[in-house]
Design a protein around this motif. Structure first.
Motif, short mmCIF file in Angstrom:
data_model
loop_
_atom_site.label_atom_id
_atom_site.label_comp_id
_atom_site.label_asym_id
_atom_site.label_seq_id
_atom_site.Cartn_x
_atom_site.Cartn_y
_atom_site.Cartn_z
N GLY A 1 0.81 -1.21 0.00
CA GLY A 1 0.00 0.00 0.00
C GLY A 1 0.85 1.26 0.00
O GLY A 1 0.55 2.24 -0.68
N ILE A 2 1.93 1.21 0.75
CA ILE A 2 2.79 2.40 0.81
C ILE A 2 3.44 2.64 -0.54
O ILE A 2 3.56 3.77 -1.00
CB ILE A 2 3.83 2.22 1.94
CG1 ILE A 2 3.09 2.29 3.29
CG2 ILE A 2 4.90 3.29 1.88
CD1 ILE A 2 3.89 1.80 4.46
N LEU A 3 3.82 1.53 -1.18
CA LEU A 3 4.39 1.67 -2.53
C LEU A 3 3.36 2.26 -3.48
O LEU A 3 3.69 3.13 -4.30
CB LEU A 3 4.84 0.31 -3.06
CG LEU A 3 6.19 -0.19 -2.54
CD1 LEU A 3 6.48 -1.57 -3.10
CD2 LEU A 3 7.28 0.79 -2.93
N VAL A 4 2.14 1.80 -3.36
CA VAL A 4 1.09 2.32 -4.25
C VAL A 4 0.92 3.82 -4.02
O VAL A 4 0.83 4.60 -4.97
CB VAL A 4 -0.24 1.58 -4.02
CG1 VAL A 4 -1.39 2.31 -4.72
CG2 VAL A 4 -0.15 0.15 -4.50
N ARG A 5 0.90 4.21 -2.75
CA ARG A 5 0.73 5.63 -2.48
C ARG A 5 1.92 6.43 -3.02
O ARG A 5 1.77 7.52 -3.57
CB ARG A 5 0.57 5.88 -0.99
CG ARG A 5 -0.86 5.60 -0.52
CD ARG A 5 -1.11 6.25 0.81
NE ARG A 5 -0.11 5.81 1.77
CZ ARG A 5 0.26 6.52 2.82
NH1 ARG A 5 -0.26 7.68 3.06
NH2 ARG A 5 1.17 6.04 3.65
N ALA A 6 3.10 5.85 -2.86
CA ALA A 6 4.28 6.53 -3.38
C ALA A 6 4.18 6.67 -4.90
O ALA A 6 4.49 7.72 -5.47
CB ALA A 6 5.53 5.75 -2.99
N ALA A 7 3.69 5.60 -5.53
CA ALA A 7 3.59 5.63 -6.99
C ALA A 7 2.54 6.66 -7.43
O ALA A 7 2.66 7.28 -8.48
CB ALA A 7 3.20 4.24 -7.52
N THR A 8 1.51 6.85 -6.59
CA THR A 8 0.50 7.85 -6.90
C THR A 8 1.12 9.24 -6.92
O THR A 8 0.80 10.08 -7.75
CB THR A 8 -0.63 7.79 -5.85
OG1 THR A 8 -1.11 6.46 -5.79
CG2 THR A 8 -1.75 8.72 -6.21
N GLN A 9 2.06 9.44 -5.98
CA GLN A 9 2.72 10.75 -5.91
C GLN A 9 3.74 10.92 -7.03
O GLN A 9 3.82 11.96 -7.66
CB GLN A 9 3.46 10.91 -4.58
CG GLN A 9 2.65 10.48 -3.38
CD GLN A 9 2.10 11.66 -2.64
OE1 GLN A 9 2.82 12.59 -2.40
NE2 GLN A 9 0.84 11.61 -2.29
#
Lengths: 400, 608, 252
Positions: free
Chosen positions: B167-175
């Motif tokens: 999930g943290i990776l996904v959020r990072a990728a969103t940014q």
């Protein structure tokens, strides 16, 4: 086999048409056909089966005026402009002798206008709007099915017997729905002075928010309900109404709900005792109906739906009109269709000379549950001719 | 009663939220505006129907069936992503939209083929019919379950995105996608898994709606419009925003039905327009970064090379001489093509050089058509003069709000306005005839001959398109492109980007209005369908098919699309699938549109 | 009269004073550098001058006109040119068209809809391109230029507006050292020949000390020193700010 044969002859109205000569290898009569096959498949696919069956039967019996008939069919995708364009294609490139079809009221009116402009004959099957034969009626347009006026008229006697004071309506927000509600209100108020319409719901076609709609209707504390929704909207509406108890202790009058294409999906949730128009296909016993049902089952391995009847009768009515006109010349057909009578699965019907409305009727009855399926009971056939306003009234509405 | 309507609104918000959540998560990471998300929801409903009708009817089996459906649509999502969408991540945003729209068409016919045309209602088990009496009124028990599902899913997603490495990776990728790539994360797998999650949510959303509805072929387009509205109102990529927006829309819609029953058609769009006017990036959204992939693909617009001019001139000559040989129907198709050319060119004008993609360009087309139809009684064909004027004025009015926005938000606001116009045409039955339209709008006697009308249309449409082209080569067109290329630089040399964009909006609106007026006369009628989403999408397809970045693009696109569409409509019942596949193949083959790709091929090997 | 006169300029963000009463002036033909360590308030100060941020207080005058708080668009029309830290040009246009565009904007010629723009101000654009040494690249697309060329193009675009004041934000950021000197010498020449006042921020101290006529040093929102290169080099407070950490860690 004999059954099929007989119904073919009956359906095509050949027995009644002395002008028939046996086919002698002439070119077929070309009938253009346009309908919303992809936009409204639940109705139009059985409808296509219906007219295909009729065409096969007519041709097997030798055609009309000694010529076979041929239908060139097009899908308008539910879009009036596409329908208009395809009508042009059928008339200009396919050189059809006349054109027919359509499901939605607005497309029916649009095609009728093309007919008027191009002076070509258009025979509308399913579109229910009254305008097609009245306000916007003209010489080159005929329409088969009972209109919204007729549907309302067929239901209003039973509605008045409910003796309900406070009515609410729910109806899809377009020509058909608006027109049903308008006529129903007018006729009921005449029959039962003092009746009140306390709330109206106008869900967008195919997009009903059933829970909120039912809650809003219930909040108006009605004695009775008029419904004109159909298809997926009807299913959703009925389910929410059942759970929320909307229909308990209330009379419901519902247009088209008894047609198998709309009753089927309700399955074991079919509410009982609704006063509906429809097609009690599983309990009909008269020869014309059973002949058609048998032929249809033999050909498509399923029971016909209302659309099948309309499709079949549409071809019969056209063939009878051509036979009576004795020609496929547009002017001759425009005159000759008037008064032509034809056999339909529902029995005899005719083209009215006065407004070019078909007198095909429909069944009025009540919904009931049988073996977990919705059926129509206590039905009776109402001839279309009996549900029409007086000639004078029609004259006032129809431009000369 | 208030309470009942509130609960009803909240329950309808739940499945909408699930679908919108999937859409917003996918958008956040992949930046794909995934139109086919509605198809996944529809497949969820159909698969859910197939699964649930085969399971026993107890609640525990229902839950199992829903989970299985979610897994199945997630798997379909994986297939879609790895086979198709993966190939277009680098394509311009709008081309992705076109691509996924192609998928929508294919899935629609596939569902028709597999499950048939009829609606498939799920037989409701007794527990699904049960109700609870609250404040003296019956509330369906299932509604209460749905009301709980929304926050539960939001909570679960929140945990997923904050407490797990994935999930943290996904959020990072969103940014910042590139940053995540730099961290050595396998981006492909990340994208695929995100797509699977989104598709699963869409499927569950579709299946959860089954007890209140049925599986039918309209779900995809109905839900995608609503889901887009939710995502945009909430703010692109924001989960809490999507939740807030779905609750807001669900509740307002449920009360709106009581207060203004005729307004059900338009209420969500009025809400969206209101929110976007006040908050240009949605409720919880942040200002969008530059439209992905677009900036890099700008190529200079150069005057047509002589060869191209010759081809264009020859094409025009053929078009002008066509009536001498073409049959009446071919002529009507040609008339339609000419109108499509002007419509597409006007959309291109604001989309390409103007940098304002519109999902609601049909508004101006329709307003022009209606203006002509109203005027025909008094002015005859003089109504044609009125069409662009009225459409231009309307565009000026709406444009004032629109040009302050950008990207998808701008596009969605145009959609909202188009829907409001559509509803107005639809509702004002006395004035517009409602969905019966206005009939009898035939050309005056001197133009009634199809060939004369065709020549008139050709002259006006080609003339209009050439005029638009000329404006693009004039100082105004340069300034417009300047404002699109670099808002910062444009300001710094003293350009007023807002005014330029507004002017472009008005010009495009007026040109589309003229196309609409001609269309009214060519069909002899106008309908609310002239303002429909489908018409706007047609325009988008033409422009994108042709290519946004070349001036010849919309013209080629309009001709190709109209031709393709007419051909398919005539030859096959499965025209949707065929058209969809044609679009998918064309996007894969011509990632910059037909004209754009030819242009690039032409330039290849030459110094740019 | 000074081209640019700044007095008591203030700005704070959420209670943090980013710029606290800064005042200075720039004269015709002068190159003034604005420097300071990270977080000194350089960018805030610069963005108030170019209209991107509205000051909380103080005044900015361009010649005799008060321009405090005017948007960039208005400033451009009053003769303030700009270059950006990350270059901003029109990628869909050729190099010449970029300059023609700026000339059209300057001559208020953009609200014309029919005459092709390609012929407009063509000669003038070519002259400007020649001055910055890019004449032979006039037909190339701006989107594919090398970074140094983009910087020079920006200069030409800015010059097209016939600026009295040129604001250059980190003009040499991202360039190779040799290019940096060339670019600043170009700017120097323009300042002198056109009598343009240039105010620039810069990280590269070689560039600053090599080209600026005068240097302003900002720290924590305040002006701590002002003067010639030599004076700044010698200023103990500047040394403390810039070399402070070095002085303590590597010190006696």
């Amino acid at each position: 086999m004999t059954l099929t044969r007989r119904s073919a002859l009956a359906a095509a109205g050949l027995l009644a048409a002395p002008a028939i000569v046996r086919a002698q290898g002439n070119t077929p009569i070309r009938i253009g056909e346009i309908n919303s096959y992809t936009a409204a498949p639940a109705f139009t696919l059985p409808y296509r089966n219906g007219w295909q069956l009729a065409v096969e039967q007519v041709n097997a019996a030798g055609g009309v005026l000694g010529r076979k008939i041929e239908v060139i069919s097009r899908d308008d995708a539910g879009r009036p402009p596409d329908a208009i364009r395809l009508a042009g294609e059928l008339l200009d490139d396919q050189k059809v002798d006349l054109f027919a079809g359509s499901f939605l009221s607005n497309i029916g009116l649009a095609l009728s206008d093309v007919a008027k402009q191009r002076k070509k004959l258009f025979v509308g099957g399913e579109p229910l709007t009254d305008a097609m034969v009245w306000e916007a009626g003209h010489r080159y347009c005929y329409r088969l099915r009972p209109s919204t006026y007729m549907q309302a008229a067929m239901l209003v006697d039973d509605a008045a017997k409910l003796n309900a004071k406070r009515w609410v309506t729910v109806s899809p927000n377009y020509e058909y729905g608006q027109s049903v509600v308008k006529w129903f209100k007018l006729m009921l108020a005449k029959k039962q002075p003092g009746v009140e319409f306390v709330a109206e719901q106008w869900p967008a076609l195919g997009k009903i928010d059933a829970g909120a709609t039912v809650a809003a209707l219930a909040a108006a504390k009605p004695d009775a309900i008029l419904n004109a929704t159909f298809g997926p909207d009807l299913t959703n509406f009925v389910r929410q109404g059942n759970t929320r108890g909307l229909f308990e202790g209330r009379g419901v009058v519902s247009v088209l709900t008894g047609e198998p294409e709309y009753l089927g999906p309700l399955a074991d949730e079919t509410p009982e005792g609704w006063i509906v128009t429809g097609y009690p296909v599983e309990s009909l016993t008269d020869p014309a109906n059973t002949a058609f049902i048998a032929a249809y089952k033999a050909r498509f391995n399923e029971l016909p739906k209302m659309g099948s009847v309309v499709g079949h009768a549409l071809i019969s009515s056209i063939v009878a009109g051509i036979a009576k006109a004795g020609s496929v010349d547009t002017e001759k057909m425009a005159d000759g269709f008037a008064g032509a009578s034809f056999d339909t699965p529902f029995g005899k019907a005719a083209w009215r000379a006065q407004d070019h409305q078909g007198t095909l009727g429909t069944y009025v009855g009540k919904t009931a549950l049988k073996d977990g399926k919705g059926v129509m009971v206590n039905w009776r056939y109402v001839d279309g001719a009996a549900a029409l306003p007086s000639d004078d009234e029609v004259k006032k509405m129809r431009p000369a | 009663m208030l309470l009942v309507q509130l609960l009803t609104g909240l329950s309808s918000a739940a499945s909408l939220f699930l679908v919108a959540a999937g859409l917003t998560v996918i958008f956040g990471v992949t930046r794909v505006v995934n139109f086919s998300h509605g198809s996944l929801t529809m497949l969820g409903a159909y698969i859910g129907w197939s699964v649930l009708t085969r399971l026993p009817r107890g609640p525990e089996w229902f839950v199992l069936g829903i989970v299985l459906t979610g897994l199945a649509t997630a798997a379909i999502g994986v297939v879609l992503e790895t086979l198709l969408l993966r190939r277009i991540y680098r394509a311009p945003e709008l081309l992705q939209l076109l691509f996924t729209f192609g998928i929508v068409l294919v899935v629609q016919d596939a569902a028709l083929w597999i499950w048939g045309a009829n609606d498939l209602p799920l037989p409701r088990a007794p527990w699904l019919r049960a109700f609870v009496v609250i404040a003296g009124e019956r509330v369906p028990q299932y509604d209460l379950i749905l009301i709980a599902v929304g926050p539960l899913v939001l909570g679960a997603l929140w945990l997923l995105f904050t407490r797990t490495r994935w999930g943290i990776l996904v959020r990072a990728a969103t940014q910042d996608r590139d940053m995540v790539a730099a961290l050595g994360v396998d981006q492909k797998r990340l994208f695929t898994s995100v797509f699977a999650l989104g598709a699963g949510l869409a499927g569950i959303g579709g299946a959860l709606a089954l007890p209140d509805a049925s599986a039918n072929l309209q779900i995809d387009l109905n839900i995608i419009t609503d889901a887009f509205v939710v995502v945009v109102v909430g703010g692109l990529g924001s989960l809490p925003g999507a939740f807030l927006a779905s609750v807001m829309i669900g509740v307002l819609q449920s009360f709106g039905i009581v207060l203004i029953p005729q307004g059900t058609l338009v209420i969500v769009f009025v809400i969206m327009a209101g929110v976007l006017v006040v908050r240009p990036n949605g409720l919880l959204g942040t200002a969008p970064s530059a439209v992905h992939g677009e900036a890099a693909s700008f190529a200079p617009i150069r005057p047509a090379v002589p060869l191209l001019r010759w081809i264009g001139g020859a094409g025009l000559a053929i078009a002008a001489l066509a009536p001498l040989v073409a049959g009446p129907f071919a002529l009507s198709v040609l008339t339609e093509m000419a109108i499509a050319v002007l419509f597409a060119a006007s959309l291109h004008f604001m989309m390409g050089p103007g940098g304002m993609a519109s999902f609601g360009h049909a508004a101006w087309f329709g307003i022009g058509a209606y203006a002509a139809a109203f005027a025909v009684k008094g002015a005859g064909m003089g109504g044609l003069v009125l069409a662009p004027i009225v459409a231009g004025l309307a565009a000026a009015l709406f444009g004032w709000f629109v040009v302050r926005l950008s990207g998808v938000y701008l596009a969605m606001l145009t959609l909202a306005f188009a829907q409001i116009v559509w509803a107005a045409m639809f509702q004002a039955v006395d004035l517009t005839g409602g969905d019966n339209g206005i009939l009898g709008v035939w050309p005056a006697p001197w133009a009634a001959d199809r060939r004369v009308f065709y020549w008139l249309t050709l002259a006006l449409c080609v003339g209009g398109a050439l005029l638009l082209r000329r404006i693009l080569y004039a100082p105004f067109g340069y300034a417009l492109r300047a404002a699109r290329d670099s808002a910062l630089r444009a300001e710094a040399i003293g350009l007023d980007a807002g005014r330029l964009r507004l002017a472009a909006f008005v010009i495009a609106g007026a040109a589309a209005g003229l196309a609409g007026g001609l269309s009214a006369f060519s069909k002899g009628s106008v309908f609310p369908g002239f303002v429909s989403i489908a018409r706007s999408v047609d325009g988008l397809l033409m422009v994108l098919l042709g290519g946004v970045q070349t001036i010849a693009g919309p013209i080629i696109g309009a001709i190709a699309y109209t031709g393709l569409f007419d051909l398919l409509l005539l030859v096959t019942d499965f025209w949707r699938a065929a058209l969809g596949m044609a679009i998918v193949v064309l996007v894969l083959a011509f990632p910059h549109g037909i004209a754009g790709t030819l242009h690039r091929a032409w330039l290849r090997g030459r110094p740019a | 009269m000074s081209i640019l006169a700044v007095n008591g300029l203030r700005k704070s963000f959420g209670g943090v004073q980013a710029v606290a009463g800064v005042g200075f002036a720039v004269e015709e033909g002068e190159m003034l550098a604005l420097i300071g360590p990270n977080g000194a308030g350089k960018s805030t100060c610069f963005n108030m001058l170019n209209g991107q941020i509205r000051p909380d207080g103080g005044s900015i005058r361009l010649g005799a006109t008060d321009i405090t708080g005017l948007p960039p668009r208005r400033l451009a029309r009053m003769g303030v040119g700009r270059t950006f830290q990350i270059t901003a040009t029109f990628a869909s246009m050729t190099v010449r068209e970029n300059v023609q565009m700026a000339l059209l904007a300057h001559h208020r010629g953009i609200w014309r809809f029919l005459r092709p723009a390609a012929a407009e101000h063509r000669d003038e654009a070519d002259r400007l391109l020649a001055r910055i040494g890019m004449a032979e690249q006039a037909e190339r697309a701006a989107g594919i230029l090398a970074y140094g060329d983009l910087k020079r193009l920006e200069l030409a675009i800015a010059l097209a507006g016939q600026p009295r004041l040129l604001l250059m934000d980190e003009p040499t950021a991202g360039m190779a050292p040799a290019e940096r000197v060339a670019l600043m010498q170009l700017a120097r020449g323009l300042a002198t020949s056109e009598r343009i006042a240039i105010l620039f921020t810069e990280h590269d101290m070689d560039v600053v000390f090599g080209t600026a006529d005068r240097i302003l040093v900002l720290n924590r929102g305040e002006l701590i020193a002002e003067g010639s290169a030599d004076a700044i080099r010698a200023n103990p407070r500047v040394r403390e700010v810039y070399l402070g950490s070095g002085a303590t860690t590597g010190g006696h």
